[in-house]
Design an enzyme around this catalytic site. Structure first.
Site, PDB file in Angstrom:
ATOM      1  N   TYR A  30      67.771  89.349  -8.486  1.00  0.00           N
ATOM      2  CA  TYR A  30      66.505  88.877  -9.037  1.00  0.00           C
ATOM      3  C   TYR A  30      66.031  89.758 -10.179  1.00  0.00           C
ATOM      4  CZ  TYR A  30      66.609  86.099  -4.795  1.00  0.00           C
ATOM      5  OH  TYR A  30      66.998  85.233  -3.801  1.00  0.00           O
ATOM      6  N   ARG A  51      88.998  87.811  -2.737  1.00  0.00           N
ATOM      7  CA  ARG A  51      88.193  88.407  -3.799  1.00  0.00           C
ATOM      8  C   ARG A  51      88.720  89.810  -4.093  1.00  0.00           C
ATOM      9  NH1 ARG A  51      81.800  89.865  -3.061  1.00  0.00           N
ATOM     10  NH2 ARG A  51      81.348  90.426  -5.220  1.00  0.00           N
ATOM     11  N   ARG A  52      88.649  90.196  -5.357  1.00  0.00           N
ATOM     12  CA  ARG A  52      88.940  91.558  -5.809  1.00  0.00           C
ATOM     13  C   ARG A  52      90.421  91.937  -5.780  1.00  0.00           C
ATOM     14  NH1 ARG A  52      84.417  93.126  -2.021  1.00  0.00           N
ATOM     15  NH2 ARG A  52      82.559  93.385  -3.302  1.00  0.00           N
ATOM     16  N   HIS A  78      70.731  92.467  -3.087  1.00  0.00           N
ATOM     17  CA  HIS A  78      70.308  91.103  -3.384  1.00  0.00           C
ATOM     18  C   HIS A  78      69.111  91.087  -4.321  1.00  0.00           C
ATOM     19  CE1 HIS A  78      70.690  86.824  -2.774  1.00  0.00           C
ATOM     20  NE2 HIS A  78      69.381  86.766  -2.838  1.00  0.00           N
ATOM     21  N   HIS A  89      80.698  82.342  -8.105  1.00  0.00           N
ATOM     22  CA  HIS A  89      79.252  82.147  -7.992  1.00  0.00           C
ATOM     23  C   HIS A  89      78.511  83.158  -8.861  1.00  0.00           C
ATOM     24  CE1 HIS A  89      75.234  81.949  -6.305  1.00  0.00           C
ATOM     25  NE2 HIS A  89      75.321  83.220  -5.948  1.00  0.00           N
ATOM     26  N   PHE A  90      78.887  84.431  -8.782  1.00  0.00           N
ATOM     27  CA  PHE A  90      78.236  85.455  -9.614  1.00  0.00           C
ATOM     28  C   PHE A  90      78.381  85.154 -11.091  1.00  0.00           C
ATOM     29  CE2 PHE A  90      78.374  89.263  -6.445  1.00  0.00           C
ATOM     30  CZ  PHE A  90      77.345  88.678  -5.733  1.00  0.00           C
ATOM     31  N   HIS A  91      79.546  84.617 -11.465  1.00  0.00           N
ATOM     32  CA  HIS A  91      79.758  84.353 -12.884  1.00  0.00           C
ATOM     33  C   HIS A  91      78.971  83.135 -13.374  1.00  0.00           C
ATOM     34  CE1 HIS A  91      83.002  87.307 -12.541  1.00  0.00           C
ATOM     35  NE2 HIS A  91      82.969  87.375 -13.858  1.00  0.00           N
TER      36      HIS A  91
END
Length: 569
Positions: free
Chosen positions: A244, A456-457, A240, A391-393
């Site tokens: 950042y 996912r994946r 995580h 979300h990551f994208h």
């Protein structure tokens, strides 16, 4: 009287340093920074191509040729874009930022930087070879019991060690500046670099421990079994904070560069530093919120880390307030009136502003999705679905990466003595708009399909016959459309970069750094005291992780490869 004179000297030094926009990155430092940027954009092309292949396969309309595996392509995409592109660009940008604001690196510091670069590059090449040979199709999270060739793990370890060395070179220059300018407030941009590097070092201790103490001995056959839950906990101790590490360089650009580009000033030096300190403190003791569905971790510790995770909303909102205050102040100085009159006075035709601004806007729904991911009940709905990928994208692949691109378009010509021309600027704007359109389609389809439970994946063949397949497939096709547009944007971006590297006219391109607004409050000295914040960070980590890790080790049957803790993001 003496104190007043000293405070006046500090303020005058801040202003003098910030307005000196004729300052340039040292030529030798520029070569080091450019070396990192070369690798970053090579990774963008290869990783982007693999991303295109991935969404085409997921649509069910395409099969990979030559026996290439879906998870092989997925691993290349994740490792090159999630780890290589970001890490190399960040360290290249930060090298330039320190040289620009704290002064040229010494010969010894520069040699350290080059040593770190080559250690990273050797590690990257080693890991890449194993993935291409299909000996490391373990995704960028490399979860056990998936096992890669030991060279892959060794390569990743070298990437981490190399990044430490480059970060050390940057930190030493910062320390040198403090010695040369005793009692003065440090340059804001260099300060931000040091905060990000400190966070990165503390976070990567977790993944280094996982690789060196578990995965490497296991993959080399020295041990038969490892504790899978422990390995995942160590990964997310790092994982995580990695988010950042990606995000804070974008914040550096938003806080210090974008105000200069629009002709404004930094709203508050103190507010910017405080937001970075909060990210430092809250970056690491939050990883267990990625493991909410996993047994073996007591609910109390999951709850504690969820609470700490949600506190990250505070520095994010501080940043949003600071940026939009900067925009409004600049607009009103140009005569705008009304609540949103300033909006029309922003330099929309300037790619140095447009691309980061698109990133800022994307971070609003991206941050909201992050709250969903970190929440107990809502996480149950979207856990391990393609919602998380969407979300990551939005966060990394749009808010962060578009900001990187916007910075690269002035940084590259600054480093190699060329100019960002109007034609290249227009190409860059086109790329940013294409990226926004493609990502809206692709990420939006991912979010919606995730709400329907699309995994996912997974490739098409693994769910093509399921009852929900008809609901999912239309969204997978939409992902392919969005992914194709994104790859077109990548090609345009690479065209811009190639032009800036070799074909743009010679000239001087500014490295923009804004000054602090008049009337901003004086920066408290405690924000520059890393000893205090370091002690608090270590204390938070001990509170959040000591008991959970002790419980995992104490109750572990030295998890076999069939250890039941296999559900997770």
């Amino acid at each position: 009287m003496t104190t007043a004179i000293k405070e006046e000297r500090v303020v005058s030094t801040q202003v003098k340093a910030s307005v000196d926009n004729s300052a340039k990155v040292d030529k030798k430092d520029a070569k080091l920074a450019l070396a990192h940027i070369y690798v970053a954009f090579i990774a963008l092309f290869i990783g982007g191509l693999c991303g295109l292949l991935q969404v085409l396969v997921r649509s069910g309309q395409f099969e990979l040729p030559f026996g290439i595996g879906y998870y092989q392509v997925l691993t290349v995409h994740g490792v090159l874009l999630g780890l290589v592109l970001t890490t190399y660009f960040i360290l290249g940008f930060q090298t330039a930022a320190v040289s620009r604001t704290a002064g040229a690196l010494s010969n010894g510091q520069r040699k350290l930087g080059w040593l770190g670069f080559w250690v990273m590059t050797i590690g990257t090449a080693a890991a890449a070879v194993m993935v291409l040979l299909n000996q490391a199709s373990v995704l960028y999270t490399f979860y056990a019991p998936l096992q890669a060739h030991w060279i892959y793990y060794a390569g990743l370890a070298l990437v981490v060690v190399g990044s430490w060395i480059v970060s050390l070179a940057q930190g030493l220059r910062f320390v040198q500046w403090k010695k040369e300018n005793k009692g003065q407030t440090t340059p804001l941009l260099s300060y931000m670099v040091v905060v990000n590097n400190l966070m990165w070092f503390v976070a990567t201790l977790g993944v280094a421990a996982e690789v060196l103490l578990q995965l490497l001995p296991w993959s080399m056959g020295f041990v038969e079994r490892i504790d899978i839950l422990l390995s995942r906990t160590l990964f997310w101790y790092f994982g995580h904070a990695l988010v950042y590490f990606w995000l804070l360089p974008a914040y550096m650009i938003w806080y210090t560069v974008v105000p200069k580009i629009i002709g404004g000033k930094i709203f508050s030096d103190a507010l910017a530093r405080l937001s970075f300190i909060l990210f430092l403190l809250l970056s690491v003791p939050v990883g267990i919120h990625h493991q909410l569905t996993e047994p073996g971790i007591d609910g109390f510790w999951k709850f504690l880390q969820v609470v700490l995770t949600l506190f990250v909303v505070v520095p994010s909102l501080m940043t949003a307030f600071s940026m939009f205050a900067t925009f409004e102040l600049r607009g009103r100085s140009l005569g705008s009136k009304g609540l949103f009159g300033w909006f029309k006075n922003l330099p929309w035709s300037d790619c140095r502003f447009l691309l980061p601004f698109i990133g800022m806007v994307a971070f609003i729904p991206g941050g909201a999705g992050g709250i969903v991911n970190a929440s107990y009940q809502m996480n149950e709905l979207i856990h391990n679905t393609i919602w998380v990928t969407g979300h990551f994208h939005l966060t990394v692949a749009t808010a962060v990466v578009l900001t990187y691109f916007g910075a690269a378009f002035w940084l590259i010509p600054h480093l190699n003595g060329r100019k960002l021309t109007k034609r290249i600027n227009n190409m860059a704007n086109t790329a940013g708009i294409l990226w926004a359109i493609g990502m809206t389609i692709m990420s939006g389809a991912m979010h919606i399909a995730g709400l329907f439970g699309a995994p996912r994946r997974s490739e098409y063949s693994t769910y093509g016959g399921s009852e929900l397949a008809s609901e999912w497939i239309s969204y997978q096709i939409a992902q392919a459309v969005g992914g194709t547009i994104l790859f077109l944007a990548i090609l345009v971006i690479l065209g811009v970069v190639i032009n800036l590297l070799w074909f743009a006219p010679k000239g001087d391109q500014e490295f923009p750094v804004a000054e602090v607004a008049e009337g901003a409050s004086k920066t408290p000295a405690i924000l520059d005291n890393f000893k205090v914040w370091g002690v608090i960070l270590v204390a938070l980590i001990f509170i959040a992780y000591t008991v959970p890790i002790f419980d995992i080790i104490n109750s572990s049957p030295l998890g076999s490869v069939g250890y039941p803790h296999l559900i997770g993001r």
